[in-house]
Design an enzyme around this catalytic site. Structure first.
Site, mmCIF file in Angstrom:
data_model
loop_
_atom_site.group_PDB
_atom_site.id
_atom_site.type_symbol
_atom_site.label_atom_id
_atom_site.label_comp_id
_atom_site.label_asym_id
_atom_site.label_seq_id
_atom_site.Cartn_x
_atom_site.Cartn_y
_atom_site.Cartn_z
ATOM 1 N N TYR A 141 0.820 -1.219 0.000
ATOM 2 C CA TYR A 141 0.000 0.000 0.000
ATOM 3 C C TYR A 141 0.854 1.269 0.000
ATOM 4 O O TYR A 141 0.360 2.354 -0.263
ATOM 5 C CB TYR A 141 -0.939 0.031 1.214
ATOM 6 N N LYS A 191 3.108 -15.325 2.846
ATOM 7 C CA LYS A 191 3.018 -16.133 1.623
ATOM 8 C C LYS A 191 4.460 -16.462 1.231
ATOM 9 O O LYS A 191 4.943 -16.126 0.133
ATOM 10 C CB LYS A 191 2.279 -15.320 0.541
ATOM 11 N N ASP A 223 -3.403 -18.115 2.426
ATOM 12 C CA ASP A 223 -4.568 -18.844 1.894
ATOM 13 C C ASP A 223 -5.089 -19.844 2.929
ATOM 14 O O ASP A 223 -6.299 -19.972 3.144
ATOM 15 C CB ASP A 223 -4.248 -19.520 0.548
ATOM 16 N N ASP A 247 -5.488 -6.364 6.048
ATOM 17 C CA ASP A 247 -6.673 -5.635 5.600
ATOM 18 C C ASP A 247 -7.787 -6.633 5.282
ATOM 19 O O ASP A 247 -8.936 -6.504 5.714
ATOM 20 C CB ASP A 247 -6.283 -4.837 4.345
ATOM 21 N N ASP A 251 -11.218 -8.067 7.949
ATOM 22 C CA ASP A 251 -12.629 -7.974 7.564
ATOM 23 C C ASP A 251 -13.284 -9.347 7.608
ATOM 24 O O ASP A 251 -14.427 -9.499 8.034
ATOM 25 C CB ASP A 251 -12.765 -7.397 6.145
#
Ligand code: NAD
Length: 362
Positions: A141, A191, A223, A247, A251
């Site tokens: 980001y 990852k 994952d 992020d 959620d």
């Protein structure tokens, strides 16, 4: 203790839910003999309308001079016509930057009384109590270069994921310290089978773990973590991860424990901590007195815990919320057909009353 707090109600339902969080804070202060010093300032659309800027200097100065900042929400459709740099959301982004918070904490807790509000089966979500610790100032980001280039039909876009060892180390230390106050488990999510940033992440986190022999560290690919969050959410304690993964996973974790109106957050690690409910300004229900104030109230609990180290006081708010829900009180977003929904102010008063059970609240 003097608790100097800047209150930024903001827009839409922000002022409604913030008022209830303040009502609860007032009772906590009375019960535990603290003095509250509250400085109310404008941010977002409210500030734009009164002083032509979504984050006036006066607001920044107040935040930086206080012990913590409690924010409602910013934004709304009436501000969409303003240029990007004047939009309410850009004021909030700048505020987060000014405060230097590198750690975003998002709890996902399943209150026993709300097991049947989860989209998951009660036996799956039961006992879920996760603290997501998300790195907030690095990763894809913020990495440079970021660019879209080329002629139409043949354009390419580039984003850069970058992490430095010190950035990873400071968030890892924070996660391990937080785990010491909980069930002493950290799951670091990356990852590392694909990304160099993740391999560095795993290496540094493993190194930091040497200083925390009392904490059980596990590594998990993002994952797998996404799948385990919906199949065995109660297995997680502290979930440590980088900016973009955090992020998304925060959620997801929020979604499994019930309503958006319940979720609280803290952004800490900088000069002053910022506490805010996860939801936005909900213009569709603003001004109707039906917004759920529990996310804001639980954010106030986080403020006491992380900025003022007042664990008992924070716990008293969380216990009050839990007991009010256990007594069957619901807001519209949590009520089942046939259940009466409280107003925002009624819910705030119930929690405030439960914080100081012996006092009558008027
Ligand atoms: P939102 O979170 O405001 O609302 C999404 C849905 O959830 C709406 O149906 C709303 O009524 C409901 N909802 C939200 N909070 C609730 C609560 N406390 N009680 C009951 N119901 C609640 O998201 P949105 O509609 O995408 O965005 C609205 C505005 O808020 C936009 O301008 C957006 O940019 C802004 N926003 C601000 C923040 C922030 O201040 N941190 C975060 C997200 C969105």
């Amino acid at each position: 203790m003097l608790l100097k707090i800047t209150i930024l109600p903001g827009d839409g339902i922000g002022p409604e839910v913030t008022d209830e969080a303040v009502r609860v804070l007032n009772n906590v202060a009375r019960r535990f003999n603290h003095e509250l010093s509250l400085d109310r300032k404008e941010v977002g659309g409210a500030a734009l309308l009164s002083s032509n800027h979504p984050l006036p200097d006066d607001t920044i100065h107040s935040c930086l001079a206080s012990g913590a900042v409690l924010l409602g929400a910013v934004g709304g459709p009436s501000f969409d016509k303003f240029p990007k740099h004047l939009r309410p959301e850009s004021g909030l982004l700048r505020l987060r930057r000014e405060l230097g918070a590198f750690a975003n904490l998002r709890p996902a807790v399943c209150f026993p009384a709300l097991e049947d509000c989860s989209p998951l089966r009660p036996e799956v979500v039961r006992g879920t109590d996760i603290l997501i610790v998300r790195e907030l100032l690095g990763g894809i980001y913020f990495g440079e270069p970021r660019v879209t280039q080329g002629a139409s039909g043949n354009r390419e876009a580039l984003d850069t994921m970058r992490y430095t060892e010190p950035e990873i180390e400071r968030i890892a230390r924070m996660a391990f310290e937080l785990a010491r106050t909980r069930r002493r488990m950290v799951t670091s999510v990356d990852k590392a089978n694909v990304l160099d940033c993740s391999r560095l992440w795993r290496d540094v986190v493993t190194g930091v773990a040497q200083d925390y022999a009392d904490i059980k560290l596990g590594h998990m690919y993002v994952d797998s973590a996404a799948m385990l969050l919906v199949s065995r959410p109660a297995d997680f304690d502290v979930l440590l991860t980088e900016n973009m993964f955090g992020d998304i996973l925060s959620d997801e974790a929020g979604g499994i424990v019930g309503s958006l109106g319940l979720l609280a957050s803290a952004s800490i690690g900088g000069t002053v901590g910022l506490y805010e409910p996860v939801h936005g300004s909900a213009p569709d229900i603003a001004g109707r007195g039906i917004a759920n104030p529990l996310g804001a109230i639980l954010s106030a609990a986080m403020l006491l815990r992380y900025s003022f180290k007042l664990e008992r006081e924070a716990g008293s708010i969380e216990a009050a919320v839990s007991s009010v829900l256990a007594a069957g009180h619901r807001m519209r977003d949590l009520a089942k057909p046939g259940q009466t929904a409280l107003t925002t102010a009624e819910m705030g008063a119930k929690v405030a009353e439960a914080v100081v059970p012996q006092m009558a609240i008027h």
